[in-house]
Design an enzyme around this catalytic site. Structure first.
Site, mmCIF file in Angstrom:
data_model
loop_
_atom_site.group_PDB
_atom_site.id
_atom_site.type_symbol
_atom_site.label_atom_id
_atom_site.label_comp_id
_atom_site.label_asym_id
_atom_site.label_seq_id
_atom_site.Cartn_x
_atom_site.Cartn_y
_atom_site.Cartn_z
ATOM 1 N N HIS A 122 29.614 18.783 10.828
ATOM 2 C CA HIS A 122 31.051 18.786 11.068
ATOM 3 C C HIS A 122 31.692 17.481 10.652
ATOM 4 O O HIS A 122 32.859 17.439 10.252
ATOM 5 C CB HIS A 122 31.346 19.039 12.545
ATOM 6 N N CYS A 123 30.945 16.377 10.702
ATOM 7 C CA CYS A 123 31.559 15.050 10.587
ATOM 8 C C CYS A 123 31.954 14.670 9.164
ATOM 9 O O CYS A 123 33.129 14.579 8.835
ATOM 10 C CB CYS A 123 30.631 13.994 11.167
ATOM 11 N N LEU A 124 30.965 14.410 8.304
ATOM 12 C CA LEU A 124 31.272 13.799 7.015
ATOM 13 C C LEU A 124 32.090 14.676 6.068
ATOM 14 O O LEU A 124 32.974 14.162 5.382
ATOM 15 C CB LEU A 124 29.977 13.345 6.331
#
Length: 420
Positions: A258-260
């Site tokens: 989900h983050c990068l």
């Protein structure tokens, strides 16, 4: 205290179980009925939370999972850990909005509400808080405490778990900060207070943008180094010997989770919307990292051409579907576009991943065949691509029986191994 954690995924479940273990009465609310059934049966789908811990909390009566919003009533603390996806480059805060409206119905004077979902600076005070106020008739700061504390979950990290990782905390006023910090002080080893939710929101985006940009940098260097006939991995090893002024990043088939792939774009979107300017570093990093699956596929095509063979009709084995080693999280994993590109070229693509449960957090092409990593699969494959370097893979078996391997993680060695 009675604690409600909205969202029981990779962020919410570790928080909920830890809160239950410290003596709070915890309700884990999730709209996914199947997920709730699994939790109620003491089953875990998150590597960082064992089934034993869930069953212990259930048996102690300090935790229960529910898909009924009515069970959220009477909370002292509510924490929102829902997804914040992007749709065509625009933040989708639907889950945050729905959570705020649901909690507002049960918000009481003196209660504390904390947002953990990653989002753009200003969300807590400009969107989340006003929705809570509108639905409850209460005022943030005056009647209830409101704050933001970004999640810092690193799935599969054996050293920095939920408790050991410092927790950034913030509040809309001094009393809110005190309430938010007091809650997390009982859960983690260290809390890091900041002046307002905006600083906390930006800190989270800064952390992930830093990683995203540096991964893109080393990915582009890796592509150039190959054409210049330079071993980029040796260069990285050498640079890593410097004890200051350098942080090691390594090439890979792309970024996932989900983050990068998502979080830096929240900051880019906010800058463009509020200031009318482009965040060029993020846009460039997105372009490079998003196209790494294409580069991996081109490398594989070139390898087949060198051997005077075609991808069309060939059998290719992918090792790893998760975006990160030793986890079962396949969200935004580069393995998925790689498999799609190869399937569209006419290849017979098979994939082995001991961590990714079929159908859970992974939407693969129906033509992709899931298999176990065996000697038979290796010898039958015309090419093997190591996408995710899980420790569970038998790398000696791969080195001994694979005819050709494109190693995207520099985990293998031998005459038939080509490193990204």
């Amino acid at each position: 205290m009675r604690v409600v954690v909205v969202g029981q995924g990779y962020v919410g479940l570790p928080l909920a179980i830890r809160a239950a273990e410290t003596g709070h009465e915890v309700v884990g609310y999730d709209v996914d009925t199947e997920r709730v059934k699994s939790l109620a049966a003491g089953e875990s789908y998150v590597e960082d939370v064992s089934a034993e811990r869930i069953r212990a909390a259930l048996d102690a009566g300090t935790y229960r999972a529910t898909d009924s919003v009515r069970d959220c009533g009477g909370f002292d603390v509510a924490v929102v850990t829902v997804p914040t996806p992007l749709h065509e480059g625009t933040p989708d805060l639907t889950y945050i909005e729905e959570s705020a409206r649901s909690l507002a119905r049960y918000l009481r004077p003196g209660a504390t509400v904390i947002l953990e979902s990653t989002t753009y600076p200003g969300t807590t005070q400009e969107l989340f808080g006003p929705l809570l106020e509108e639905g409850s008739g209460l005022v943030a700061g005056s009647d209830f405490h409101l704050g933001y504390s970004p999640e810092r979950i690193d799935p599969g990290n054996p050293v920095w778990g939920f408790e050991q990782t410092p927790k950034i905390v913030s509040g809309v006023d001094a009393a809110s900060l005190k309430a938010v910090q007091g809650f997390y002080d009982g859960l983690v080893d260290t809390t890091v207070p900041v002046g307002s939710p905006k600083e906390a929101e930006l800190a989270k985006l800064l952390e992930n943008t830093f990683r995203h940009v540096n991964i893109a940098l080393v990915n582009e260097i890796a592509m150039f180094a190959r054409h210049l006939d330079i071993d980029v991995w040796q260069a990285i090893d050498a640079a890593s010997s410097k004890p200051f002024g350098f942080m090691r990043f390594t090439p890979g088939p792309g970024v996932g989770g989900h983050c990068l792939p998502i979080d830096p774009s929240y900051l880019s979107w906010r800058v463009q919307r509020e200031l009318g300017q482009s965040f060029r570093f993020v846009e460039l990093a997105n372009d490079i990292n998003n196209h790494m699956p294409d580069y991996v596929t081109r490398r594989l095509v070139n390898a087949f051409n060198t051997r005077k063979r075609a991808v069309n009709g060939s059998r290719i084995l992918l090792l790893g579907l998760a975006y990160k080693k030793n986890t079962g999280d396949a969200r935004e994993s580069p393995a998925l576009p790689i498999s799609q590109l190869l399937l569209d070229m006419g290849a017979e693509v098979r994939a082995a991943d001991p961590h990714v449960v079929e159908g859970h957090n992974v939407n693969t092409d129906t033509r992709l065949v899931r298999v176990e990593l065996t000697e038979e699969e290796l010898t039958a494959a015309d090419a093997v691509v190591l996408v995710t370097d899980h420790d569970a893979f038998d790398y000696a078996l791969v080195e001994a029986h694979a005819d050709y391997v494109l190693d995207c993680r520099r985990r293998l060695s031998g005459p038939r191994i080509e490193v990204l």
